[in-house]
Design a protein around this motif. Structure first.
Motif, mmCIF file in Angstrom:
data_model
loop_
_atom_site.group_PDB
_atom_site.id
_atom_site.type_symbol
_atom_site.label_atom_id
_atom_site.label_comp_id
_atom_site.label_asym_id
_atom_site.label_seq_id
_atom_site.Cartn_x
_atom_site.Cartn_y
_atom_site.Cartn_z
ATOM 1 N N GLY A 14 0.430 -6.453 4.397
ATOM 2 C CA GLY A 14 0.990 -5.830 5.583
ATOM 3 C C GLY A 14 2.255 -5.048 5.305
ATOM 4 N N ILE A 15 2.338 -4.424 4.115
ATOM 5 C CA ILE A 15 3.507 -3.631 3.747
ATOM 6 C C ILE A 15 3.036 -2.254 3.301
ATOM 7 N N VAL A 16 3.607 -1.211 3.886
ATOM 8 C CA VAL A 16 3.240 0.168 3.586
ATOM 9 C C VAL A 16 4.482 0.929 3.149
ATOM 10 N N LEU A 17 4.336 1.711 2.080
ATOM 11 C CA LEU A 17 5.394 2.609 1.614
ATOM 12 C C LEU A 17 4.823 4.017 1.630
ATOM 13 N N ALA A 18 5.434 4.917 2.398
ATOM 14 C CA ALA A 18 4.842 6.242 2.610
ATOM 15 C C ALA A 18 5.915 7.320 2.638
ATOM 16 N N SER A 29 9.382 8.163 -3.293
ATOM 17 C CA SER A 29 8.558 7.023 -2.890
ATOM 18 C C SER A 29 7.759 6.441 -4.053
ATOM 19 N N PRO A 30 7.199 7.246 -4.979
ATOM 20 C CA PRO A 30 6.581 6.619 -6.154
ATOM 21 C C PRO A 30 7.566 5.785 -6.975
ATOM 22 N N LEU A 31 8.805 6.259 -7.101
ATOM 23 C CA LEU A 31 9.808 5.475 -7.828
ATOM 24 C C LEU A 31 10.093 4.167 -7.104
ATOM 25 N N GLY A 32 10.188 4.221 -5.772
ATOM 26 C CA GLY A 32 10.388 2.990 -5.012
ATOM 27 C C GLY A 32 9.262 2.004 -5.251
ATOM 28 N N GLY A 33 8.012 2.496 -5.225
ATOM 29 C CA GLY A 33 6.878 1.619 -5.467
ATOM 30 C C GLY A 33 6.868 1.058 -6.873
ATOM 31 N N MET A 34 7.172 1.897 -7.871
ATOM 32 C CA MET A 34 7.164 1.422 -9.249
ATOM 33 C C MET A 34 8.274 0.396 -9.479
ATOM 34 N N THR A 35 9.421 0.602 -8.864
ATOM 35 C CA THR A 35 10.520 -0.359 -8.990
ATOM 36 C C THR A 35 10.071 -1.744 -8.542
ATOM 37 N N LEU A 36 9.309 -1.793 -7.458
ATOM 38 C CA LEU A 36 8.822 -3.069 -6.935
ATOM 39 C C LEU A 36 7.684 -3.619 -7.783
ATOM 40 N N ALA A 37 6.826 -2.724 -8.287
ATOM 41 C CA ALA A 37 5.734 -3.169 -9.163
ATOM 42 C C ALA A 37 6.283 -3.810 -10.426
ATOM 43 N N LEU A 52 3.753 -6.078 10.593
ATOM 44 C CA LEU A 52 3.674 -5.017 9.591
ATOM 45 C C LEU A 52 5.061 -4.485 9.233
ATOM 46 N N ILE A 53 5.273 -4.222 7.955
ATOM 47 C CA ILE A 53 6.475 -3.538 7.466
ATOM 48 C C ILE A 53 6.050 -2.150 7.009
ATOM 49 N N HIS A 54 6.658 -1.131 7.578
ATOM 50 C CA HIS A 54 6.298 0.255 7.260
ATOM 51 C C HIS A 54 7.565 0.984 6.826
ATOM 52 N N VAL A 55 7.598 1.390 5.559
ATOM 53 C CA VAL A 55 8.776 2.041 4.988
ATOM 54 C C VAL A 55 8.441 3.511 4.776
ATOM 55 N N VAL A 89 0.863 -1.176 0.000
ATOM 56 C CA VAL A 89 0.000 0.000 0.000
ATOM 57 C C VAL A 89 0.899 1.225 0.000
ATOM 58 N N GLU A 90 0.792 2.023 -1.047
ATOM 59 C CA GLU A 90 1.674 3.184 -1.205
ATOM 60 C C GLU A 90 0.912 4.477 -0.941
ATOM 61 N N LEU A 91 1.410 5.253 0.015
ATOM 62 C CA LEU A 91 0.855 6.570 0.363
ATOM 63 C C LEU A 91 1.958 7.586 0.116
ATOM 64 N N SER A 92 2.024 8.108 -1.094
ATOM 65 C CA SER A 92 3.211 8.883 -1.438
ATOM 66 C C SER A 92 2.898 9.934 -2.491
#
Length: 423
Positions: free
Chosen positions: A101-105, A26-34, A125-128, A18-21
């Motif tokens: 249970g993973i959050v990127l914010a 942080s969007p680049l981090g999420g896209m890299t993983l996607a 939970l993992i919260h980054v 779940v990305e809150l950014s």
């Protein structure tokens, strides 16, 4: 055509983030993983996040910037100002089974979505979290640039003031650190069952890089402060040269083999050896080449100035010297430029609001598979789908949320992708 994806080429399949950014890191981090197979759900406020309108824009007003940094994600549009909206996102963040249970914010604005509150609901939970500075205060790439010395060394040698770099290097590096930190925490959870908070500060990324490259050590230990070197490459022989037909190229000779090959092909071996004897310099030494870079550069500049780019290209092609012509973004995107059309990284993408264009997949090639880019989502494109599939909400419950203004009425997921792989 590119070979089809395999389980090994999408190693993060089954991971849900779940990305809150917003903006870059942080969007680049999420896209890299996607792009590596993770299901990344980008949560946005009603009408989209503020970076949805950031330039450059397509003629439709759709942000090409946003579209480039959010490819392959699902988009959830929800009223984060309302307790009901935040509760839905908290449920989403704490759910998802073993892979969730993973959050990127990049914000700690809402207490209900903080690490402490979410971890109370789900202990593993993992919260980054991305912050500007270590203490949690705000900073952006360009203020971090200003604070860490790089603009004082960037630009022409005679520049009177600081020169910021076009490239938001710390945002990009921070985005990749966020992805690495998230994967490290997820591996720890797989081994121990324990969740954890991961924090990355943008300023720390810049300070770490300055230290890792020796800049900070040099500033502490050298009696002579480093100064601007223009287009010269610090510590070695590298600079730009103009050819007779008005083209320009960048050349770097890192090793003695590079240097000797360059002198051989330009016919300057004897002249440079004589210059070395006159100056008492050994140009087999990289540091000596840098110390005398200006006079050496002028000798080579005369050679390039007397030849066309085609002639220089043919000559350099017979050496191991590192070089490239300068190209603008417009040059890269020109209809007759083959790089974008033929490069395996690129594929033809069209989506809602953005005409067909060449866009990159992930630079990471796994199992010989080059991932194709997927479109970025329009605002709220997956809201109903996410709330139904991930939280089990019924249509009646969705209608109640719509009536309360927590989510918007139906938005069609009209975006699409047309892929013509390069290579």
């Amino acid at each position: 055509m590119a070979p089809p994806p395999t389980p090994r080429s999408r190693p993060l399949e089954g991971m849900r983030i779940v990305e809150l950014s917003s903006y870059v890191a942080s969007p680049l981090g999420g896209m890299t993983l996607a792009q590596l197979g993770a299901d990344v759900i980008r949560v946005e406020p009603l009408n989209g996040a503020p970076d949805r309108t950031r330039q450059p824009l397509a003629d439709s007003g759709t942000s090409l910037y946003w579209s480039g940094l959010n490819k392959g994600k699902r988009a959830l549009e929800i009223d984060l100002r309302s307790p009901e909206g935040r509760e839905l996102v908290a449920r989403l963040a704490a759910g998802g089974g073993a892979g969730g249970g993973i959050v990127l914010a990049n914000s700690e604005r809402h207490q209900e979505l903080s690490y402490e509150t979410l971890a109370a609901r789900r202990p593993d939970l993992i919260h980054v979290l991305l912050t500007g500075r270590r203490d949690g205060s705000a900073a952006v790439d360009y203020t971090v640039q200003a604070a860490t010395g790089f603009p004082q060394l960037t630009g022409p040698e005679d520049a009177a003031g600081p020169v910021n770099h076009l490239m938001p290097a710390w945002d990009v590096a921070a985005g990749l650190y966020l992805a690495v930190g998230l994967l490290a925490a997820e591996r720890h959870r797989l081994r121990t069952g324990e969740g954890q908070q991961v924090r990355v500060a943008l300023e720390d990324v810049a300070l770490a890089t300055a230290g890792n490259l020796g800049y900070l050590a040099e500033a502490q230990l050298s009696p002579t402060p480093r100064t601007r070197a223009g287009n010269h490459v610090h510590g070695t022989f590298g600079r730009d040269f103009a050819t007779a037909d008005g083209s320009r190229l960048m050349l770097v000779a890192l090793t003695d083999r590079h240097w000797r090959g360059l002198l051989d092909v330009t016919g300057l071996t004897d002249a440079v050896d004589a210059l070395g004897r006159a100056l008492g310099a050994d140009f087999a030494d990289e540091a000596e080449r840098y110390a005398h870079r200006k006079v050496l550069g002028e000798l080579l500049a005369e050679w390039f100035a007397a030849r066309s780019l085609a002639e220089a290209r043919a000559a350099l092609g017979r050496t191991r010297v590192l070089w490239s012509t300068y190209r603008s973004f417009a040059d890269l995107a020109a209809d007759d430029a083959r790089l974008l059309r033929e490069h395996p990284l690129m594929a033809r993408v069209a989506q809602d609001g953005v005409p067909a264009h060449w866009a990159p997949g992930s630079p990471v090639v796994l199992d010989g598979i080059q991932s194709s880019p997927e479109p970025s989502p329009s605002v709220g494109a997956h809201t109903g789908d996410v709330l139904r599939s991930e939280l089990g909400l019924s249509e009646d419950e969705l209608d109640t949320l719509r009536a309360a203004g927590v989510i918007r009425p139906h938005r069609p997921a009209a975006h699409h992708v047309t892929t013509t792989a390069g290579g």
